[in-house]
Write a protein that holds these residues in place. Structure first.
Motif, PDB file in Angstrom:
ATOM      1  N   ALA A 153      39.746  32.417  58.908  1.00  0.00           N
ATOM      2  CA  ALA A 153      39.413  33.858  59.228  1.00  0.00           C
ATOM      3  C   ALA A 153      40.326  34.246  60.564  1.00  0.00           C
ATOM      4  O   ALA A 153      40.170  34.938  60.684  1.00  0.00           O
ATOM      5  N   GLY A 154      41.793  33.672  60.228  1.00  0.00           N
ATOM      6  CA  GLY A 154      42.725  33.605  60.706  1.00  0.00           C
ATOM      7  C   GLY A 154      42.040  33.771  62.956  1.00  0.00           C
ATOM      8  O   GLY A 154      41.591  32.497  63.079  1.00  0.00           O
ATOM      9  N   VAL A 173      34.159  31.909  63.119  1.00  0.00           N
ATOM     10  CA  VAL A 173      33.246  31.706  62.346  1.00  0.00           C
ATOM     11  C   VAL A 173      32.968  30.483  62.362  1.00  0.00           C
ATOM     12  O   VAL A 173      31.562  29.840  62.002  1.00  0.00           O
ATOM     13  N   ARG A 220      51.161  40.675  68.797  1.00  0.00           N
ATOM     14  CA  ARG A 220      52.816  40.777  68.775  1.00  0.00           C
ATOM     15  C   ARG A 220      53.520  42.306  68.066  1.00  0.00           C
ATOM     16  O   ARG A 220      52.421  42.533  66.969  1.00  0.00           O
ATOM     17  N   VAL A 279      56.015  44.958  66.227  1.00  0.00           N
ATOM     18  CA  VAL A 279      57.158  45.212  65.913  1.00  0.00           C
ATOM     19  C   VAL A 279      57.215  47.095  65.710  1.00  0.00           C
ATOM     20  O   VAL A 279      56.090  47.813  65.607  1.00  0.00           O
ATOM     21  N   GLY A 338      49.744  42.823  65.549  1.00  0.00           N
ATOM     22  CA  GLY A 338      49.189  42.091  64.567  1.00  0.00           C
ATOM     23  C   GLY A 338      48.748  40.874  65.375  1.00  0.00           C
ATOM     24  O   GLY A 338      49.286  40.533  66.721  1.00  0.00           O
ATOM     25  N   LEU A 339      47.503  39.569  64.881  1.00  0.00           N
ATOM     26  CA  LEU A 339      47.570  38.418  66.096  1.00  0.00           C
ATOM     27  C   LEU A 339      48.098  37.295  65.246  1.00  0.00           C
ATOM     28  O   LEU A 339      48.107  37.915  63.915  1.00  0.00           O
ATOM     29  N   ARG A 340      48.763  36.659  66.353  1.00  0.00           N
ATOM     30  CA  ARG A 340      48.866  35.348  65.585  1.00  0.00           C
ATOM     31  C   ARG A 340      48.536  34.276  66.203  1.00  0.00           C
ATOM     32  O   ARG A 340      48.491  34.249  67.537  1.00  0.00           O
ATOM     33  N   GLN A 365      48.723  29.607  61.620  1.00  0.00           N
ATOM     34  CA  GLN A 365      49.490  28.960  61.390  1.00  0.00           C
ATOM     35  C   GLN A 365      50.127  30.288  62.477  1.00  0.00           C
ATOM     36  O   GLN A 365      51.849  29.898  62.057  1.00  0.00           O
ATOM     37  N   GLY A 402      53.075  31.933  63.882  1.00  0.00           N
ATOM     38  CA  GLY A 402      53.993  33.012  62.944  1.00  0.00           C
ATOM     39  C   GLY A 402      54.296  32.793  61.721  1.00  0.00           C
ATOM     40  O   GLY A 402      55.451  33.776  61.586  1.00  0.00           O
ATOM     41  N   MET A 403      54.088  31.882  61.556  1.00  0.00           N
ATOM     42  CA  MET A 403      54.383  31.369  60.278  1.00  0.00           C
ATOM     43  C   MET A 403      53.535  30.703  58.617  1.00  0.00           C
ATOM     44  O   MET A 403      53.867  31.149  57.874  1.00  0.00           O
ATOM     45  N   GLY A 404      52.750  32.409  59.198  1.00  0.00           N
ATOM     46  CA  GLY A 404      51.878  32.128  58.094  1.00  0.00           C
ATOM     47  C   GLY A 404      52.457  32.654  56.786  1.00  0.00           C
ATOM     48  O   GLY A 404      51.387  32.191  55.456  1.00  0.00           O
ATOM     49  N   ILE A 405      52.723  33.416  56.453  1.00  0.00           N
ATOM     50  CA  ILE A 405      53.507  34.061  55.483  1.00  0.00           C
ATOM     51  C   ILE A 405      53.792  33.604  54.884  1.00  0.00           C
ATOM     52  O   ILE A 405      53.921  32.827  53.718  1.00  0.00           O
TER      53      ILE A 405
HETATM   54  C1  FAD Z   1      54.147  41.129  64.304  1.00  0.00           C
HETATM   55  C2  FAD Z   1      53.803  40.140  63.053  1.00  0.00           C
HETATM   56  C3  FAD Z   1      54.812  39.913  62.941  1.00  0.00           C
HETATM   57  C4  FAD Z   1      54.909  38.801  61.644  1.00  0.00           C
HETATM   58  N1  FAD Z   1      55.841  37.950  60.894  1.00  0.00           N
HETATM   59  C5  FAD Z   1      55.811  36.288  60.697  1.00  0.00           C
HETATM   60  C6  FAD Z   1      56.732  36.205  59.816  1.00  0.00           C
HETATM   61  O1  FAD Z   1      57.876  36.779  59.757  1.00  0.00           O
HETATM   62  N2  FAD Z   1      56.877  34.928  59.185  1.00  0.00           N
HETATM   63  C7  FAD Z   1      55.451  34.902  59.065  1.00  0.00           C
HETATM   64  O2  FAD Z   1      55.539  33.553  58.511  1.00  0.00           O
HETATM   65  N3  FAD Z   1      54.161  34.896  59.583  1.00  0.00           N
HETATM   66  C8  FAD Z   1      54.540  36.394  60.522  1.00  0.00           C
HETATM   67  N4  FAD Z   1      53.545  36.740  61.663  1.00  0.00           N
HETATM   68  C9  FAD Z   1      52.453  35.248  61.097  1.00  0.00           C
HETATM   69  C10 FAD Z   1      51.457  35.650  60.092  1.00  0.00           C
HETATM   70  O3  FAD Z   1      50.744  37.219  59.416  1.00  0.00           O
HETATM   71  C11 FAD Z   1      50.119  35.147  60.154  1.00  0.00           C
HETATM   72  O4  FAD Z   1      50.465  33.552  60.488  1.00  0.00           O
HETATM   73  C12 FAD Z   1      49.349  35.261  58.911  1.00  0.00           C
HETATM   74  O5  FAD Z   1      48.788  36.349  58.658  1.00  0.00           O
HETATM   75  C13 FAD Z   1      47.823  33.955  59.110  1.00  0.00           C
HETATM   76  O6  FAD Z   1      47.241  34.123  57.607  1.00  0.00           O
HETATM   77  P1  FAD Z   1      45.438  34.173  57.959  1.00  0.00           P
HETATM   78  O7  FAD Z   1      45.135  34.325  56.262  1.00  0.00           O
HETATM   79  O8  FAD Z   1      45.613  32.803  58.493  1.00  0.00           O
HETATM   80  O9  FAD Z   1      44.959  34.753  58.898  1.00  0.00           O
HETATM   81  P2  FAD Z   1      44.934  37.235  58.589  1.00  0.00           P
HETATM   82  O10 FAD Z   1      46.024  37.269  58.297  1.00  0.00           O
HETATM   83  O11 FAD Z   1      44.428  37.084  60.179  1.00  0.00           O
HETATM   84  O12 FAD Z   1      43.875  36.594  57.887  1.00  0.00           O
HETATM   85  C14 FAD Z   1      42.890  36.574  58.274  1.00  0.00           C
HETATM   86  C15 FAD Z   1      41.684  37.742  57.715  1.00  0.00           C
HETATM   87  O13 FAD Z   1      40.253  37.142  58.031  1.00  0.00           O
HETATM   88  C16 FAD Z   1      39.603  37.709  57.961  1.00  0.00           C
HETATM   89  N5  FAD Z   1      38.091  37.824  58.518  1.00  0.00           N
HETATM   90  C17 FAD Z   1      37.353  37.476  59.913  1.00  0.00           C
HETATM   91  N6  FAD Z   1      36.712  37.017  59.971  1.00  0.00           N
HETATM   92  C18 FAD Z   1      35.825  37.079  58.469  1.00  0.00           C
HETATM   93  C19 FAD Z   1      34.580  37.492  58.234  1.00  0.00           C
HETATM   94  N7  FAD Z   1      33.935  37.019  59.511  1.00  0.00           N
HETATM   95  N8  FAD Z   1      34.743  38.177  56.915  1.00  0.00           N
HETATM   96  C20 FAD Z   1      35.320  37.697  56.307  1.00  0.00           C
HETATM   97  N9  FAD Z   1      35.982  38.091  57.084  1.00  0.00           N
HETATM   98  C21 FAD Z   1      36.683  37.675  57.637  1.00  0.00           C
HETATM   99  C22 FAD Z   1      39.975  38.832  58.280  1.00  0.00           C
HETATM  100  O14 FAD Z   1      39.621  40.930  58.539  1.00  0.00           O
HETATM  101  C23 FAD Z   1      41.194  38.822  57.680  1.00  0.00           C
HETATM  102  O15 FAD Z   1      41.997  40.013  56.958  1.00  0.00           O
HETATM  103  C24 FAD Z   1      53.667  37.177  61.930  1.00  0.00           C
HETATM  104  C25 FAD Z   1      52.786  37.913  62.660  1.00  0.00           C
HETATM  105  C26 FAD Z   1      53.050  39.646  63.635  1.00  0.00           C
HETATM  106  C27 FAD Z   1      51.190  39.711  63.960  1.00  0.00           C
END
Ligand code: FAD
Length: 179
Positions: free
Chosen positions: A6-7, A13, A29, A31, A110-112, A137, A139-142
């Protein structure tokens, strides 16, 4: 079994599932996409300063993405850019290059999300074996998603990590091991 991916909301959660939170901290963060008064910018590579106070990279022929490398702690939310962060990005960009900024074409934030020790957390909770963490994750989750998702899948299915993950020690990602 619950897989908590859930990021920023990872701790929420967990609480709802009766599992102790990890102390995750979301950080905003920002952009901005700037239109600049010169062309040929599309292939400008990623540029940052030695203080790591901003970066920019080419986007379109006359536009760049600029980030002020902000890391503002916030509660989990639908993040939106703050004017001060947009202004900071433009200011740092203008101090570095003499390319005239003509307009802010787009801006977003967005949120890191980080664990207290800054490490990614992939694994079952030691106190709740049916609760799997996939968070932190930062700033490296992608870029890490292909390997991280493979690691998580193998751990969830109880399979050996296999050749693709050779050299990876799953214990390094254990949710409650603080370093
Ligand atoms: C401006 C910016 C630039 C970035 N640049 C890079 C980069 O260059 N390279 C890189 O690798 N990473 C980058 N990142 C970091 C990357 O975006 C994150 O590390 C990654 O998105 C984390 O993935 P995640 O799936 O864990 O979380 P998220 O992408 O946040 O996904 C979590 C999801 O869970 C959902 N959720 C939460 N609670 C619930 C619930 N109860 N039920 C159902 N769904 C729920 C949320 O709505 C969300 O969609 C950047 C981030 C930002 C903000």
């Amino acid at each position: 079994m619950i897989v908590n991916a859930a990021g920023a909301w990872g701790d929420d959660v967990a609480r709802r599932a009766g599992v102790a939170p990890l102390g995750l901290q979301p950080k905003r963060r920002t952009v901005v996409q700037l239109r600049v008064g010169r062309g040929g910018l599309r292939d400008v590579p990623f540029v940052t300063d030695s203080h790591e106070s901003f970066y920019f990279k080419g986007e379109g022929d006359r536009s760049v993405w600029v980030c002020p490398l902000d890391e503002t702690p916030v509660d989990p939310c639908d993040a939106a850019p703050e004017e001060i962060d947009v202004a900071t990005a433009i200011d740092r960009f203008e101090r570095a290059v003499d390319w005239p900024v003509e307009a802010v074409e787009r801006k977003w934030a967005g949120l890191r999300t980080f664990a207290p020790d800054g490490r990614m957390k992939f694994g079952f909770d030691p106190d709740e074996p049916t609760f799997f963490w996939c968070v932190g994750q930062g700033g490296m989750g992608i870029q890490t998603a292909p390997a991280a998702s493979l690691l998580c899948a193998r751990l969830i299915l109880g399979q050996p990590l296999g050749r693709e993950l050779e050299g990876i020690n799953a214990a390094d990602f254990a949710p409650r091991s603080l370093r």
